[in-house]
Design an enzyme around this catalytic site. Structure first.
Site, PDB file in Angstrom:
ATOM      1  CG  ASP A   1      -8.381  -0.162   1.840  1.00 21.73           C
ATOM      2  OD1 ASP A   1      -7.906  -0.960   1.055  1.00 21.73           O
ATOM      3  OD2 ASP A   1      -8.127   1.299   1.707  1.00 21.73           O
ATOM      4  CB  ILE A   2      -7.380  -6.200   4.162  1.00 20.96           C
ATOM      5  CG1 ILE A   2      -8.117  -6.951   2.995  1.00 20.96           C
ATOM      6  CG2 ILE A   2      -8.218  -6.002   5.321  1.00 20.96           C
ATOM      7  CD1 ILE A   2      -8.531  -8.434   3.409  1.00 20.96           C
ATOM      8  CE  LYS A   3      -5.374  -0.412  -1.088  1.00 24.63           C
ATOM      9  NZ  LYS A   3      -5.833   0.505   0.031  1.00 24.63           N
ATOM     10  NE  ARG A   4      -3.828  -8.634   5.234  1.00 26.28           N
ATOM     11  CZ  ARG A   4      -3.648  -7.458   5.990  1.00 26.28           C
ATOM     12  NH1 ARG A   4      -3.726  -6.460   5.371  1.00 26.28           N
ATOM     13  NH2 ARG A   4      -4.025  -7.411   7.406  1.00 26.28           N
TER      14      ARG A   4
ATOM     15  CG  ASP B   1      -2.292   0.577   0.852  1.00 29.33           C
ATOM     16  OD1 ASP B   1      -2.098   1.676   0.414  1.00 29.33           O
ATOM     17  OD2 ASP B   1      -3.452  -0.026   1.360  1.00 29.33           O
TER      18      ASP B   1
END
Lengths: 284, 284
Positions: free
Chosen positions: B94-97, A99
């Protein structure tokens, strides 16, 4: 930290022990003795660390395995990190966070300080250098480092990573960037602070990949459950001795039938010794 | 869930309220009354949710902000999710893993069930479809969904996302894949279960992006602190009304000087109303 990791790989073995537990991998006798599933996981994790420490260059925790068990799982993650550090192990957090800007600053703080502090993190560079640069202040005098995802071993990695980008594969473009960023941060001949996650399989052009990566230290996943072969690993690593190979399930899984501590310890010991021996051969 | 999100965007406003707190954003009077920094953060977070709920289509939590405070931070994350759900809000993590196979299964379990369960997650598709498919079983009859990163707004997003891949930008290739995966999972005309994270800036070819994305529901970051302009957002969203716009700092930050609850509430209320009004205009 990656220079230190290389010393340990030469001294012990290039085995990176992945402690990626699921509660159902914990032997029944341990689960029955524990007050909860996650405390059984913690006990099993500590035992896995105790046994593997003399054999492995590093100990890596896949954070997803602990996140899956919620707040209690995160407590186990934190305690296992502390435990491995207290033994003197090089500890990696396989977090693959990616991110930007202020968010990356928060992730850097989360994983390079405080309850979840590790020595080395894995990161996803997909958003470009500003997903990585917020970690730079923590790298300091080489105490911390990061492995950046470049080429993974899953079948659908070809969806994007193998695409042709301006005449090269996307993963080649990413490796070029990792080298460029690393060279800004460290003197020549120095592996730290940025390395790459690079997987190989039978279809890879491993010699080309090896030459491309000769100035980078590598974290190589996929030996065992994910199917990388020892001969491919040797082709990749024997020339420059610049990487560690992760094994997770091949060390910790499949022992849930063990009847007591003695049987379990000796099974883990046998696996750790065998994996270290096999992977030492990768450097020869 | 993305069809429901669109209904809420039309009914309330396309404002996605980002509750991405740092402890130093909490007004001093709240910090002084609390037993710890993280419990002050929890109180401030609840207040932000209470005030914004009538105005916003969804509430999004950037998990990094909570991870940064370790185990206590994760407890706050979990409690704020529960709190927002108890009010009836659509809640995003909102983890964007981004990870593969068995690891992605563990992340899916972590964030679509248990302590950290949200309605919608953000994910990184960089490793290909097998980084995403382990979430499919949770999508069920439309109760859960995911936004996949395609085009981000940070300056170094050009490092990879803007590269030319076989005649198209990489983000175009990613958008094509997201559409392909979504169409396998849902009937035509249905936005759920996969949407895309797409940022715009003055340099983007927004009309082309809009047409490319007309069958996808979008999460658009960057309004406010990250610099997206209302006119660009209108170009992207007014025709198909197929997205929500996230604002985080513009709602929750910069109020640490507020003297008491009355002043703080009225400042938050004013901001929430103004943002909802501005963003409603994006659909017109």
């Amino acid at each position: 930290m990656l220079n230190r990791l290389r010393e340990l790989a030469l001294e012990k073995s290039p085995f990176c022990a992945g402690i990626d537990l699921k509660t159902d991998q914990v032997p029944a006798f341990m689960r029955e003795a524990a007050t909860s599933e996650t405390s059984a996981m913690l006990e099993y994790g500590k035992l896995c660390i105790d046994v593997v420490f003399p054999y492995a260059a590093a100990i890596k925790f896949q954070i997803a395995c602990y996140e899956a068990y919620g707040l209690e799982g995160m407590r186990v993650y934190s305690e296992l990190i502390q435990y491995a550090k207290s033994k003197g192990a090089v500890v990696m957090g396989d977090i693959k966070r990616g991110d930007i800007g202020s968010t990356a600053e928060m992730y850097a703080r989360a994983h390079l300080s405080g309850d979840f502090e590790v020595d080395i993190v894995t990161l996803s560079p997909f958003m470009g250098e500003d997903a990585i640069s917020p970690y730079y202040p923590y790298f300091g005098k080489g105490e911390k480092a990061a492995f950046l995802l470049a080429k993974t071993s899953n079948p659908s990695s070809v969806d994007f990573q193998d695409k042709n980008v301006e005449g090269a594969k996307l993963y080649d473009v990413i490796l070029d960037k990792i080298l460029e960023w690393k060279n800004k941060l460290s003197a020549g001949g120095d592996y730290t602070p940025l390395g790459a996650v690079v997987a190989v399989n039978a279809a890879s052009d491993i010699e080309a990949l090896r030459e491309k990566c000769k100035d980078l230290f590598l974290l190589v996943p996929g030996y065992g459950a994910q199917g990388a072969r020892l001969e491919d690993l040797r082709t990749l690593l024997s020339k420059y001795k610049n990487g560690v190979v992760n094994v997770s399930r091949g060390y910790t899984a499949g022992l849930s039938e063990c009847k007591d501590m003695e049987e379990l310890k000796s099974a883990l010991e046998e696996r750790a010794a065998k994996l270290a021996q096999e992977l030492r051969a990768v450097y020869e």
